[in-house]
Design a protein around this motif. Structure first.
Motif, PDB file in Angstrom:
ATOM      1  N   HIS A 111       0.781  -1.229   0.000  1.00 24.36           N
ATOM      2  CA  HIS A 111       0.000   0.000   0.000  1.00 24.36           C
ATOM      3  C   HIS A 111       0.811   1.277   0.000  1.00 24.36           C
ATOM      4  N   SER A 146     -16.842   0.638  -5.702  1.00 29.80           N
ATOM      5  CA  SER A 146     -17.122   0.482  -4.275  1.00 29.80           C
ATOM      6  C   SER A 146     -17.058   1.823  -3.569  1.00 29.80           C
ATOM      7  N   VAL A 191     -15.778   4.435  -0.842  1.00 31.39           N
ATOM      8  CA  VAL A 191     -14.468   4.651  -0.222  1.00 31.39           C
ATOM      9  C   VAL A 191     -14.575   5.807   0.764  1.00 31.39           C
ATOM     10  N   GLN A 220     -12.376   8.419   2.716  1.00 30.40           N
ATOM     11  CA  GLN A 220     -11.024   8.952   2.592  1.00 30.40           C
ATOM     12  C   GLN A 220     -10.755   9.996   3.679  1.00 30.40           C
ATOM     13  N   PRO A 267     -17.228   0.637   3.843  1.00 29.54           N
ATOM     14  CA  PRO A 267     -16.540   1.093   2.638  1.00 29.54           C
ATOM     15  C   PRO A 267     -15.082   0.652   2.704  1.00 29.54           C
ATOM     16  N   GLU A 268     -14.354   0.849   1.647  1.00 27.74           N
ATOM     17  CA  GLU A 268     -12.907   0.727   1.741  1.00 27.74           C
ATOM     18  C   GLU A 268     -12.388   2.020   2.375  1.00 27.74           C
ATOM     19  N   ALA A 321      -9.167   4.766   2.859  1.00 27.78           N
ATOM     20  CA  ALA A 321      -7.905   5.291   2.330  1.00 27.78           C
ATOM     21  C   ALA A 321      -7.454   6.448   3.202  1.00 27.78           C
ATOM     22  N   VAL A 334      -9.575  -4.550   9.612  1.00 26.47           N
ATOM     23  CA  VAL A 334      -9.880  -3.948   8.305  1.00 26.47           C
ATOM     24  C   VAL A 334      -8.623  -3.271   7.770  1.00 26.47           C
ATOM     25  N   GLU A 335      -8.237  -3.640   6.559  1.00 25.90           N
ATOM     26  CA  GLU A 335      -7.088  -2.993   5.930  1.00 25.90           C
ATOM     27  C   GLU A 335      -7.453  -1.586   5.472  1.00 25.90           C
ATOM     28  N   TYR A 336      -6.452  -0.725   5.415  1.00 25.46           N
ATOM     29  CA  TYR A 336      -6.665   0.571   4.787  1.00 25.46           C
ATOM     30  C   TYR A 336      -5.496   0.871   3.864  1.00 25.46           C
ATOM     31  N   TYR A 337      -5.769   1.640   2.834  1.00 23.50           N
ATOM     32  CA  TYR A 337      -4.756   2.038   1.873  1.00 23.50           C
ATOM     33  C   TYR A 337      -4.151   3.359   2.329  1.00 23.50           C
TER      34      TYR A 337
END
Length: 428
Positions: free
Chosen positions: A21, A114, A116, A118, A153-154, A156, A184-187
């Motif tokens: 990432h 999807s 997101v 942020q 959501p994803e 970031a 939960v992963e995050y970018y």
């Protein structure tokens, strides 16, 4: 390999790609002597010179300003415990601000994009504080989505600071593959640039966070550096106790900078997004009294500069051409700019007593207190001092700061207190 980047010269440049990432560039700086032209710089490179002295006022501040990088004794990473403590004291307002962010509904069936969420930390610097804060924000939003029964959501996260920031050290603190928040992963990504300008696409950011950064001005006001102007800050390196004209110039610069900051964020923020801001503040209506910042930069730091001048190590003009670009506003001054700008609604605006920037294990040890003050001062202003007078004289300066602070240790512990303006903002 050598290259020029942001007005600095680098050699042995290696580009690294980290885990999934993040990516970063590792740069080994080649220090140069005080030079006035690109030809002289090129010649010094060929001759192997190994020192640099830069006229700070001839360089754009945004190309130079940063907290002390790395993980050494005087690095910001190892001298930001006080900021972490102060941040925890206002976490309830941070959470209240997050609770005002609109949750995104899941995209319709067969939709290929999807949702997101942020988040941006503006003025992130290079220590653990920014990572801890961003992860706390993501964790809180995960709880909100789950409590509402909505699909996550994803996530970031953008870590933003000036180009000179030590992003290498910061990226090493980020989670590797498989890491994240609450499973939960995050970018993540680093974004280099001044937050007084646009940094992100329009309507792209859900939440902005900025702590302990907005008191830094985009530049020292020009008329403060002009001998012909009444605002010329003769004999001083900060505005604490300065002339009315000097302080007025700083205040006007703060107003212009905060207005520019708000305009940029108002375009970048999604509808339904919010922003949380903490900056140094003051309780005195007199702007020549800069509170904790005044004690940090307007007393022992000032005396150390004066001593260098008295000893003939630095000219008085060289001292007068160095000014700390900080302005600590009152809450009313902050409010006036927000209302004049008109882009944001104030959800909450308060002044909090943050406490002392000195974190010491033995408060009765004057030497430890003196060293703590010198290191604290150096971690935030050392890069500017190094660039203005060189590393050798900078070392002498901060030794004098330490000596004076040691002699006034008890007074410092009693009186050196920071106040912070804390604001929760939503789009108007």
């Amino acid at each position: 390999l050598s290259l020029s980047l942001n007005g600095s010269i680098y050699r042995n440049t290696t580009i690294h790609h980290s885990a999934k990432h993040t990516s970063f560039i590792h740069l080994t700086t080649l220090h140069l002597p005080s030079l006035s032209s690109p030809n002289q710089i090129a010649m010094a490179l060929q001759q192997g010179e190994n020192r640099v002295v830069v006229n700070v006022n001839m360089m754009k501040l945004e190309k130079l300003l940063c907290m002390k990088g790395g993980q050494g004794e005087s690095s910001y990473a190892n001298n930001s415990k006080a900021q972490a403590l102060h941040a925890r004291s206002v976490v309830h307002i941070l959470e209240e601000t997050l609770d005002l962010v609109h949750l995104q509904p899941p995209p319709p069936p067969h939709h290929h994009q999807s949702a997101v969420f942020q988040v941006v930390d503006l003025g992130c610097s290079s220590g653990n504080n920014t990572v801890d804060t961003v992860e706390a924000i993501i964790k809180h939003m995960i709880k909100r989505y789950r409590a509402a029964g909505l699909d996550l959501p994803e996530f970031a996260a953008f870590f933003s600071d000036l180009p000179s920031n030590d992003f290498n050290t910061l990226f090493q603190l980020l989670p590797s593959d498989g890491g994240g928040v609450a499973g939960v992963e995050y970018y993540s990504a680093g974004v280099a640039g001044s937050f007084y300008k646009r940094l992100f696409p329009a309507r792209s950011i859900d939440f902005f966070h900025s702590a302990f950064s907005l008191h830094w001005l985009s530049q020292v006001p020009e008329r403060v550096m002009d001998k012909r102007q009444s605002a010329y800050n003769r004999g001083r390196v900060f505005i604490h106790g300065a002339k009315e004209a000097t302080v007025a110039a700083y205040k006007q610069q703060f107003q212009a900078d905060l207005g520019a900051f708000l305009r940029a964020r108002s375009v970048e923020m999604k509808i339904g997004g919010t922003m949380f801001v903490v900056c140094l503040g003051r309780t005195s209506p007199d702007p020549t009294d800069q509170g904790g910042a005044g004690l940090l930069f307007g007393t022992h730091f000032q005396d150390a500069w004066n001593h260098l001048v008295q000893q003939g190590l630095v000219s008085s003009e060289k001292r007068d051409n160095f000014n700390i670009p900080i302005y600590a506003p009152t809450s009313q001054e902050f409010k006036d700019v927000v209302e004049a700008n008109g882009s944001f609604h104030i959800n909450k605006l308060e002044v909090f007593k943050g406490g002392s920037p000195l974190v010491v294990s033995r408060p009765d040890d004057a030497a430890e207190v003196g060293r703590a003050l010198a290191i604290s001062c150096r971690s935030v202003a050392g890069v500017l001092v190094d660039a203005h007078i060189g590393e050798e004289l900078s070392e002498q300066l901060f030794l004098r700061v330490e000596e004076r602070a040691t002699c006034h240790a008890k007074e410092l512990l009693e009186n050196l207190q920071f106040f912070h303006v804390v604001a929760s903002l939503s789009l108007a």
